[in-house]
Design a protein around this motif. Structure first.
Motif, short mmCIF file in Angstrom:
data_model
loop_
_atom_site.label_atom_id
_atom_site.label_comp_id
_atom_site.label_asym_id
_atom_site.label_seq_id
_atom_site.Cartn_x
_atom_site.Cartn_y
_atom_site.Cartn_z
N THR A 49 32.29 47.06 36.33
CA THR A 49 32.66 47.85 35.14
C THR A 49 31.78 49.08 34.95
N LYS A 50 30.63 49.12 35.63
CA LYS A 50 29.72 50.27 35.44
C LYS A 50 29.32 50.88 36.78
N THR A 110 38.56 35.52 31.77
CA THR A 110 37.44 36.47 31.71
C THR A 110 37.86 37.82 32.24
N LEU A 111 38.63 37.84 33.32
CA LEU A 111 39.13 39.10 33.86
C LEU A 111 40.00 39.81 32.83
N GLN A 127 42.43 52.49 34.72
CA GLN A 127 42.79 51.66 35.86
C GLN A 127 41.73 50.57 36.10
N ILE A 128 42.21 49.38 36.43
CA ILE A 128 41.31 48.30 36.82
C ILE A 128 41.00 48.47 38.30
N SER A 129 39.74 48.48 38.65
CA SER A 129 39.36 48.68 40.04
C SER A 129 39.64 47.43 40.87
N TYR A 130 39.73 47.62 42.18
CA TYR A 130 39.89 46.50 43.11
C TYR A 130 38.72 45.52 42.96
#
Length: 334
Positions: A49-50, A110-111, A127-130
């Motif tokens: 996330t960071k 959690t995701l 966008q959610i990253s891979y």
């Protein structure tokens, strides 16, 4: 019991607060006496996330380890390591990812929570990253890397363990073995502590008391804690059970006799909120004084901390290589 293994970790979010101590570290300190323990700083998970905010990542890793050591995690009996310094975890993550159905990952609560937080911060079209999508599998790799028997978690994290158990079972079925344990949760029943504003304690909410805060800073923060909103004057009868923060802290940090005294004096109007919080601040400072003294020592001797991280990560790699060697043989890799 020490022939049984536990694994648990934390993201490096900087200096830890009292919620981390009460909710996690305090439990680890006791468990390390009973189990072969592996505690890791999850720096790869921080990138989910960071990934674009890594300027403080190395310092944050060190701060987390210093807080652990100060609170009683003992490197002589526990293995303290940094996730990215054990690259075997990444290879195991690949093998587990190959056997994990997509819908297992997508339904992980959690995701879903992390994706919701991300969209709240960055907008609905973010966008959610891979990497974030693969978070549940990487988390399972963390646990399965040492073929642990148990994972200490809070009740809200049991779903983490369920997907790991599912993946372990699926791996064993596919490769016709009983190699991986299906790890069980050890529920943490330690007290949880709310933030100074009554909400969940968190660094981002600016409502926390850090383990590393000075006595002066702690006392000042405690004075800002929410109390009984219905109480207008110092000698008004109080309502301890409606005191949103301060009395809850008394119940966590004081013994039963002290708690009853505070309750009685509050209900009779013999204890003003300001005086109550001054005494509470002193109590918290007394409890954390030895921890903070120990922390100051490690801050003054960073070479000791780096040595503990290096040696712990090397030890973790040795154990990880044993597991990975057998996994490669089971998968029939060249």
């Amino acid at each position: 019991m020490r022939n049984k293994r536990i694994v648990s970790g934390m993201r490096p979010t900087g200096k830890l607060h009292l919620g981390h101590y009460l909710g996690v570290i305090q439990n680890w300190v006791e468990l390390q006496k009973k189990y072969e323990s592996f505690f890791f700083v999850a720096d790869w998970h921080a990138l989910t996330t960071k990934y674009d905010k890594t300027e403080n990542l190395k310092n944050d890793v060190v701060d987390v380890v210093i807080d652990w050591l100060s609170c009683g995690i003992d490197p002589e009996i526990s293995t303290i390591y940094v996730q990215s310094l054990v690259p075997e975890i990444a290879e195991l993550n690949i093998y587990l990812g190959m056997v994990t159905p997509q819908n297992w990952v997508e339904r992980d609560p959690t995701l879903k929570d992390m994706a919701k937080i991300l969209r709240t911060k960055e907008g609905a079209n973010s966008q959610i990253s891979y990497g974030l999508m693969g978070y549940p599998v990487l988390m399972s790799a963390d646990i399965m890397m040492f073929n642990s028997s148990y994972v200490p978690v809070g009740i809200d994290q049991v779903a983490h363990i369920e997907i790991t158990r599912d993946i372990a079972r699926r791996f064993n079925n596919i490769y016709k073995c009983d190699f991986f344990n299906e790890p069980e949760p050890i529920l943490n029943h330690c007290s949880l502590i709310c933030g100074l504003d009554g909400n969940k304690m968190g660094k981002s909410f600016q409502n926390d008391i850090k383990i590393s805060d000075s006595a002066e800073v702690t006392a000042k923060k405690v004075m800002s804690a929410i109390t009984d909103r219905s109480r207008m004057r110092k000698d008004d009868p109080g309502h301890p059970d409606e005191c949103e923060v301060a009395f809850k802290y008394w119940e966590i940090f004081a013994d039963k006799e002290q708690v009853e005294k505070v309750r009685c004096e509050c209900e009779k109007g013999l204890r003003g909120c300001a005086d109550c919080k001054r005494q509470l601040g002193a109590l918290i400072n007394e409890k954390f004084a030895p921890i903070r003294e120990k922390r100051a020592y490690y801050e003054a001797h960073p070479e000791i901390v780096h040595k503990i991280i290096k040696e712990g990560s090397e030890k973790a790699r040795v154990e990880a290589q044993k597991v990975l060697k057998q996994v490669r043989e089971l998968v029939n890799m060249y």
